[in-house]
Design an enzyme around this catalytic site. Structure first.
Site, PDB file in Angstrom:
ATOM      1  N   GLY A  92      16.041 -12.616 121.376  1.00 57.96           N
ATOM      2  CA  GLY A  92      15.184 -13.654 120.806  1.00 57.96           C
ATOM      3  C   GLY A  92      14.687 -14.640 121.852  1.00 57.96           C
ATOM      4  O   GLY A  92      15.073 -14.561 123.024  1.00 57.96           O
ATOM      5  N   ARG A  93      13.851 -15.583 121.415  1.00 54.68           N
ATOM      6  CA  ARG A  93      13.304 -16.581 122.348  1.00 54.68           C
ATOM      7  C   ARG A  93      14.432 -17.376 123.006  1.00 54.68           C
ATOM      8  O   ARG A  93      14.480 -17.524 124.222  1.00 54.68           O
ATOM      9  CB  ARG A  93      12.364 -17.543 121.602  1.00 54.68           C
ATOM     10  CG  ARG A  93      11.033 -16.960 121.261  1.00 54.68           C
ATOM     11  CD  ARG A  93      10.207 -17.930 120.437  1.00 54.68           C
ATOM     12  NE  ARG A  93      10.766 -18.098 119.101  1.00 54.68           N
ATOM     13  CZ  ARG A  93      10.439 -17.333 118.059  1.00 54.68           C
ATOM     14  NH1 ARG A  93       9.564 -16.383 118.194  1.00 54.68           N
ATOM     15  NH2 ARG A  93      10.996 -17.521 116.879  1.00 54.68           N
ATOM     16  N   LYS A 150       8.894 -20.422 113.116  1.00 57.52           N
ATOM     17  CA  LYS A 150      10.184 -20.975 112.663  1.00 57.52           C
ATOM     18  C   LYS A 150      10.399 -20.657 111.191  1.00 57.52           C
ATOM     19  O   LYS A 150       9.503 -20.831 110.370  1.00 57.52           O
ATOM     20  CB  LYS A 150      10.241 -22.488 112.902  1.00 57.52           C
ATOM     21  CG  LYS A 150      11.579 -23.075 112.503  1.00 57.52           C
ATOM     22  CD  LYS A 150      11.849 -24.405 113.159  1.00 57.52           C
ATOM     23  CE  LYS A 150      13.180 -25.008 112.717  1.00 57.52           C
ATOM     24  NZ  LYS A 150      14.329 -24.185 113.123  1.00 57.52           N
ATOM     25  N   THR A 180      20.311 -22.148 113.220  1.00 55.61           N
ATOM     26  CA  THR A 180      20.161 -23.157 112.164  1.00 55.61           C
ATOM     27  C   THR A 180      19.939 -22.475 110.813  1.00 55.61           C
ATOM     28  O   THR A 180      19.769 -21.262 110.729  1.00 55.61           O
ATOM     29  CB  THR A 180      18.990 -24.110 112.473  1.00 55.61           C
ATOM     30  OG1 THR A 180      17.786 -23.328 112.560  1.00 55.61           O
ATOM     31  CG2 THR A 180      19.211 -24.856 113.774  1.00 55.61           C
ATOM     32  N   ARG A 215      19.939  -3.719 116.135  1.00 56.15           N
ATOM     33  CA  ARG A 215      19.538  -2.386 116.588  1.00 56.15           C
ATOM     34  C   ARG A 215      18.062  -2.395 117.005  1.00 56.15           C
ATOM     35  O   ARG A 215      17.695  -1.857 118.049  1.00 56.15           O
ATOM     36  CB  ARG A 215      19.793  -1.373 115.461  1.00 56.15           C
ATOM     37  CG  ARG A 215      19.305   0.032 115.731  1.00 56.15           C
ATOM     38  CD  ARG A 215      19.966   0.697 116.911  1.00 56.15           C
ATOM     39  NE  ARG A 215      21.389   0.948 116.721  1.00 56.15           N
ATOM     40  CZ  ARG A 215      22.207   1.375 117.695  1.00 56.15           C
ATOM     41  NH1 ARG A 215      21.742   1.569 118.915  1.00 56.15           N
ATOM     42  NH2 ARG A 215      23.482   1.575 117.469  1.00 56.15           N
ATOM     43  N   HIS A 237       7.281 -27.787 114.501  1.00 65.43           N
ATOM     44  CA  HIS A 237       7.752 -26.605 115.239  1.00 65.43           C
ATOM     45  C   HIS A 237       6.685 -25.523 115.239  1.00 65.43           C
ATOM     46  O   HIS A 237       5.758 -25.545 114.428  1.00 65.43           O
ATOM     47  CB  HIS A 237       9.037 -26.039 114.608  1.00 65.43           C
ATOM     48  CG  HIS A 237      10.269 -26.817 114.958  1.00 65.43           C
ATOM     49  ND1 HIS A 237      10.673 -27.919 114.237  1.00 65.43           N
ATOM     50  CD2 HIS A 237      11.176 -26.666 115.957  1.00 65.43           C
ATOM     51  CE1 HIS A 237      11.778 -28.411 114.779  1.00 65.43           C
ATOM     52  NE2 HIS A 237      12.097 -27.672 115.825  1.00 65.43           N
TER      53      HIS A 237
END
Ligand code: NAD
Length: 265
Positions: free
Chosen positions: A14-15, A157, A99, A39, A153
């Site tokens: 992920g980022r 998100k 989160t 996966r 954001h």
């Protein structure tokens, strides 16, 4: 010289996972044990710059070799991590940045903290940790001021209001001796009626590539106080998470906070 702290990254493709991985490779005293992804993340391949990247079901050996695990994934992924590898992870310090956690994840984390140090933070920025402190003091010193929290954001998100906005709300509610659940008001639309006393308003903006902005307004009759934080680069959160990871490995089992890491509590 002390041995480096071996870090495993959960949500590695992920980022945030990529940001933590990149920074870990450049941080002295930290050694990257490897990354855990879904996966799909592994199959996409080449997306993460990891020495070792494994799919969640196969992550046992990697997790066993780690001194600390840093998770930036999704609630369901974190749940699977703890359910699938609870035995291996027993006693392993855990830093969680994911989160939008629900009751099931909270329960698993509570269990984990009985045997290992745990730090869950909605925001690993040291400046946001200071903001939490400032906001709490402002809420206490200005008890009659009305609080509204605005956050912005990037378009991808998935949860709103942001975990950081909720943490700010919780700090304010606690400072005023109330519970956030009783005072939270998400957005306003239509014939809302007048503002209720003690309400804490939340407003979420989504779009573009905004890394994360939080503005807390305390509105009085004749003035208003605004406290704002703007994140420009997510490496900020990665640096805080690595700082927390290094701090956490030397602790006893239990729950810790970023405020303790930066010396504010
Ligand atoms: P992202 O979508 O880019 O990455 C999430 C990663 O988790 C994926 O790449 C994958 O590896 C894994 N994952 C999640 N769900 C999965 C699933 N169902 N199947 C397989 N793999 C799955 O998200 P991101 O921007 O890196 O953010 C991750 C989390 O961190 C979010 O909850 C975000 O709100 C939070 N976050 C926290 C902070 C902080 O300082 N605490 C800062 C930024 C983001």
């Amino acid at each position: 010289m002390a041995a480096p702290v071996r870090v495993a990254v959960s949500g590695a493709t992920g980022r945030m996972g990529r940001s933590v991985t990149r920074l870990a490779g450049r941080t002295s005293g930290i050694e990257l044990a490897g990354g855990v992804a879904g996966r799909a993340g592994v199959d996409r391949g080449g997306e993460a710059d990891h020495e070792e990247l494994v799919a969640l079901p196969d992550a046992g050996a990697l997790l066993e070799a780690a001194d600390v695990v840093i998770d930036f994934s999704a609630p369901s992924f974190l749940r699977s991590l703890l359910e699938t590898h609870g035995g291996v992870l027993r006693g392993t310090p855990l830093v969680v940045g994911t989160t939008g956690l629900g009751a099931a994840e909270q329960r698993l984390l509570e269990e984990h903290s009985a045997h290992a140090p745990l730090l869950v933070a909605a925001n690993f920025s040291v400046a946001v940790t200071v903001l939490l402190d400032l906001v709490e003091r402002a809420a206490r010193a200005l008890p009659d001021y009305e609080v509204e929290i605005v956050e912005a954001h990037h378009r991808r998100k998935e949860d709103a209001p942001s975990g950081t906005a909720l943490a700010l709300g919780e700090a304010i509610a606690a400072a005023r001796g109330t519970a956030l659940a009783a005072t939270r008001r998400d957005g306003r639309s239509g014939r809302t009626g007048a503002r209720r006393a003690g309400e804490i308003g939340f407003h979420a903006l989504r779009g573009g590539e905004v890394v994360g902005e939080h503005q807390v307004m305390l509105l009085g009759d004749a003035d208003r106080l605004e406290l704002v934080h703007r994140a420009a680069d997510r490496s900020l959160f990665a640096a805080g998470a690595l700082q927390a990871a290094r701090w956490l490995v030397a602790r006893e089992p239990g729950r810790y906070s970023m405020r303790q890491v930066v010396g504010l509590a």
